[in-house]
Design an enzyme around this catalytic site. Structure first.
Site, short mmCIF file in Angstrom:
data_model
loop_
_atom_site.label_atom_id
_atom_site.label_comp_id
_atom_site.label_asym_id
_atom_site.label_seq_id
_atom_site.Cartn_x
_atom_site.Cartn_y
_atom_site.Cartn_z
N CYS A 1 -39.28 80.56 -103.26
CA CYS A 1 -38.39 79.76 -102.45
C CYS A 1 -37.71 80.76 -101.52
O CYS A 1 -37.13 81.74 -101.98
CB CYS A 1 -37.37 79.05 -103.32
SG CYS A 1 -35.93 78.44 -102.46
N HIS B 1 -36.49 74.91 -102.94
CA HIS B 1 -35.86 74.26 -104.08
C HIS B 1 -34.79 73.31 -103.56
O HIS B 1 -34.02 73.68 -102.69
CB HIS B 1 -35.17 75.28 -105.00
CG HIS B 1 -36.12 76.21 -105.66
ND1 HIS B 1 -35.82 77.52 -105.89
CD2 HIS B 1 -37.37 76.01 -106.14
CE1 HIS B 1 -36.85 78.10 -106.50
NE2 HIS B 1 -37.80 77.20 -106.65
N CYS C 1 -31.34 74.81 -103.90
CA CYS C 1 -31.07 75.92 -102.98
C CYS C 1 -30.66 75.39 -101.60
O CYS C 1 -29.72 75.90 -100.99
CB CYS C 1 -32.29 76.82 -102.86
SG CYS C 1 -32.60 77.78 -104.36
N CYS D 1 -14.65 88.11 -78.06
CA CYS D 1 -13.41 88.74 -78.52
C CYS D 1 -13.44 88.84 -80.04
O CYS D 1 -13.03 89.82 -80.62
CB CYS D 1 -12.19 87.93 -78.11
SG CYS D 1 -12.11 87.70 -76.34
N CYS E 1 -1.87 88.94 -75.81
CA CYS E 1 -2.17 87.86 -74.88
C CYS E 1 -3.56 87.28 -75.16
O CYS E 1 -4.46 87.39 -74.35
CB CYS E 1 -2.06 88.36 -73.44
SG CYS E 1 -0.44 89.02 -73.04
N CYS F 1 -0.02 81.84 -89.91
CA CYS F 1 0.35 82.36 -91.23
C CYS F 1 1.84 82.25 -91.49
O CYS F 1 2.64 82.21 -90.57
CB CYS F 1 -0.06 83.82 -91.35
SG CYS F 1 -1.77 84.09 -90.97
ZN LIG Z 1 0.41 87.78 -71.35
ZN LIG Z 2 -34.64 78.58 -104.42
#
Ligand SMILES: [Zn+2]
Ligand SMILES: [Zn+2]
Ligand SMILES: [Zn+2]
Ligand SMILES: [Zn+2]
Ligand SMILES: [Zn+2]
Ligand SMILES: [Zn+2]
Ligand SMILES: [Zn+2]
Ligand SMILES: [Zn+2]
Length: 722
Positions: free
Chosen positions: A472, A495, A498, A602, A647, A654
């Protein structure tokens, strides 16, 4: 300089002198680099680093050689410099990547001028492989009784070793006990206990590792050699050498067939390498038929005697569709006349020597009674399965688990031929229990109509390109028949569990990408009716990202970019592909929608993000800490924030307070501790770096770096800027 050197058709004395200086220079550098390589193998010193002054001189010398090889006179001259050729092969294994790349380029140009015989003597290879390499002609050759020497090198070993040293090999032992599981290793790892150069003899370069990019270059070099791109002579020798390395497995002595011993033999690794450069010719010419010792065996047939001798005792080896069963002598004699040479002949061997070679979807495979080996040239993954004992007894049906092959008489196997192993029990829950018209059990999943085609390729299954023994290509640890499998719309079989796991895990890293939803073999979109539950949300997300990326492309005025309008360009007439490649989108943890997080390049510059907290991926609308205005036209759908520390458009949100771009997020511990006054002013680059010029890359006026700022509706903002 090269122009002056080789503008004529012959070299002057002065020119020869310059060249011989270059060759001598390389000789010195080669032995220096070899020494450093040797000591890096023992772990005493680090490996040579590229672009250092350690490899610079050698690199410059090779650049000259490469330039010389650009002219016919130069190539002829170089092909006669035997010490140089020797050095090139040494550098191929010991040099830094940039040196290795140069060596490969030089070899491509110089090898056509060098005779295989010459190269053999340079590499201390005793003889070239027989050019008639098919096992039919080998069988009718008289001197085939010579003892196989495991340490005898072949002409292409030095190249094949480059592939072998990049392979990851899984080994499995298929035995009657409950021994599941696989071990994975590289050549370098399994040599750890063999001490030094002496253990590999003249093939000292079998040690160490090779990076996969270089192995891929070697694979294409060998393939080009085999297809005659270098020269016809090399085409013959290359194919024969690959065949020789594969057939070598059949000659391994019984005492080296034990798994732990076998994986340490160069024979094993070189034949796995050869499987990466197999071509269709090999498949037909290397596969033999098989006699069985017991007359009641289901496969093959008992060994007949030679029809031509007709003495009832000379045993046959070859089965010819025209002349019947023949011994080697009669075969040679009867097929000598030109008119008989195109007879269809097949070699039959005792079970002990029978071999089957296959090439399915770029994956080469060889099967012997005690072993199955396969290698995939694209992924450089290989697999070796050691089989215990005779197959004829193990195949007798009752008491063998249909998934893992474990045989037992404990009674656990009584129901549906499934052992007590938890994995096998899981497989049994989703497996089809029907028996196909050909008599083989269905290897597909429950309630599928029609059933999966027979993986033993019974009947004409035009759409099936793999078989029961193929790995596989997703898990690369189990054969297709070892778990319930499905055939995708593109006809490739994997599979079932899988494929489901690939679709559930989705992409790696924070940025949404859709590569995971393509068939690993042909890159068609994964599709199968039983996967609909997983495919539907993926399809919806795809449409969402597509729509948003296209909108942005238009607002940025890039929908008529050269990359889309130039015939032959990667995204020619594919604006959606272009847009999705250009812009990076993320899934918001709160609203589950895709949001824009800057341009993909980026993100690439910021480097791969290995660990991240998906909870920190929050879109502008859901992280609207500063209560930015809702766009009258687009709501908060396209609301974007600026990274607090530079920028760029933010990706992460966060601590419930702070927006970060990818790069600044990576470096947050340092950046968040920089006093506000020391942060760079606009235009500020990622990771607190000052940018050149005075135009903000976001084209907006914003508060100083270090403060939160909502960029507003991304669509409208960009519409203003263009
Ligand atoms: Zn800026
Ligand atoms: Zn597999
Ligand atoms: Zn089992
Ligand atoms: Zn079925
Ligand atoms: Zn079948
Ligand atoms: Zn496919
Ligand atoms: Zn959201
Ligand atoms: Zn930033």
């Amino acid at each position: 300089m090269v122009g002056i050197l080789f503008s004529r058709s012959k070299l002057s004395h002065l020119q020869k002198q310059v060249c011989s200086h270059i060759v001598q220079g390389i000789r010195k550098e080669t032995s220096k680099i070899r020494e450093e390589w040797e000591s890096s193998l023992t772990g005493k010193t680090p490996t040579l680093s590229e672009n250092s002054d350690q490899d610079a001189y050698c690199f410059e010398l090779l650049s000259m050689v490469l330039a010389l090889s650009g002219s016919g006179v130069g190539r002829t001259y170089l092909a006669q410099q035997y010490p140089l050729l020797q050095d090139l092969f040494s550098l191929l294994h010991t040099g830094t990547p940039r040196i290795q790349r140069q060596v490969i380029s030089v070899l491509r140009r110089v090898l056509p001028e060098a005779k295989p015989q010459t190269l053999a003597s340079i590499l201390s290879v005793p003889n070239l492989p027989p050019s008639e390499y098919s096992i039919v002609s080998l069988a009718s050759r008289e001197d085939d009784n010579e003892v196989y020497d495991v340490n005898k090198p072949g002409i292409l070993d030095v190249l094949l070793a480059c592939i072998g040293k990049a392979l990851t090999v899984q080994t499995k032992i298929k035995a009657s006990g409950p021994q599941k599981g696989v071990t994975s290793m590289t050549l370098a790892e399994c040599q750890l206990d063999s001490k030094s150069a002496s253990s590999t003899g003249s093939r000292w370069w079998m040690r160490g590792k090779m990076d996969s990019a270089m192995a891929n270059k070697i694979i294409s070099l060998i393939q080009d050699m085999a297809s005659g791109l270098l020269s016809e002579t090399w085409a013959t020798v290359t194919k024969a050498a690959v065949a020789e390395a594969i057939l070598a497995l059949t000659k391994l002595d019984e005492n080296v067939r034990a798994p732990q011993t076998c994986v340490k033999t160069p024979t094993m690794w070189l034949s796995l390498s050869s499987l990466c450069v197999l071509d269709q010719d090999h498949v037909e010419r290397l596969t033999s038929g098989q006699w069985v010792s017991s007359p009641n065996g289901q496969h093959g047939q008992p060994r007949p005697t030679c029809d031509n001798h007709d003495d009832g005792e000379t045993q046959a080896i070859i089965l010819c569709t025209e002349c019947g069963n023949l011994c080697a002598d009669c075969d040679r004699y009867l097929h000598l006349p030109r008119k008989n040479r195109n007879h269809q002949r097949q070699v039959f061997k005792e079970e002990e020597e029978a071999i089957k070679v296959d090439l399915h979807e770029g994956c080469g495979r060889t099967k012997l009674f005690w072993l199955m080996a396969l290698a995939d040239s694209r992924t450089l993954k290989a697999m070796v399965e050691f089989r215990e004992g005779k197959q004829s007894t193990a195949k007798s049906g009752l008491g063998v688990c249909r998934f893992c092959g474990t045989s037992s008489n404990t009674g656990l196997l009584a129901i549906g031929n499934v052992c007590a192993d938890t994995e096998c029990q899981e497989y049994a829950k989703i497996a089809c229990i029907k028996t196909l018209p050909c008599g083989h059990p269905c290897r597909g999943i429950k309630d599928e109509d029609p059933c999966l085609p027979c993986l033993h390729r019974c009947g004409k299954q035009e759409t099936l390109k793999q078989d029961a023994d193929d790995m596989c290509m997703i898990c690369f640890t189990e054969a297709l028949e070892a778990a319930p499998a499905i055939q995708l719309k593109c006809n490739h079989v994997f599979h079932s569990h899988c494929v489901r796991s690939v679709l559930s895990k989705r992409w790696v890293g924070p940025r949404i990408t859709f590569g995971f939803s393509l068939c690993p073999i042909c890159k068609a979109t994964i599709d199968h009716p039983v996967l609909r539950d997983l495919l539907k949300p993926i399809q919806e997300l795809f449409e969402d990202v597509r729509r948003k990326a296209m909108m942005r492309l238009e607002y940025e005025g890039l929908h008529k970019a050269e990359a889309i309008t130039t015939p032959g360009a990667r995204f020619y007439q594919d604006p959606a592909g272009f847009a999705m490649d250009r812009y990076a989108y993320y899934v918001c943890y709160k609203c589950n929608k895709a949001y824009y997080g800057g341009e993909a390049r980026c993100e690439e510059q910021a480097g791969a993000v290995e660990e991240y907290d998906p909870q920190e991926l929050v879109c502008g609308g859901c992280s609207d800490v500063s209560r930015a205005q809702v766009c009258p036209k687009h709501g908060t759908d396209f609301l974007e924030y600026k990274c607090r520390y530079c920028c760029s458009v933010a990706v992460f949100f966060c601590f419930g307070t702070t927006h970060f771009c990818n790069a600044c997020h990576d470096d947050f511990q340092r950046i968040t501790n920089i006093p506000k006054l020391e942060l760079p002013r606009c235009p500020a680059g990622p990771r607190g770096k000052l940018m050149d010029g005075d135009e903000c890359p976001l084209h907006v006026k914003h508060p100083p770096t270090g403060e939160e700022f909502a960029l507003g509706c991304g669509v409208c903002r960009n519409a203003h800027t263009f």
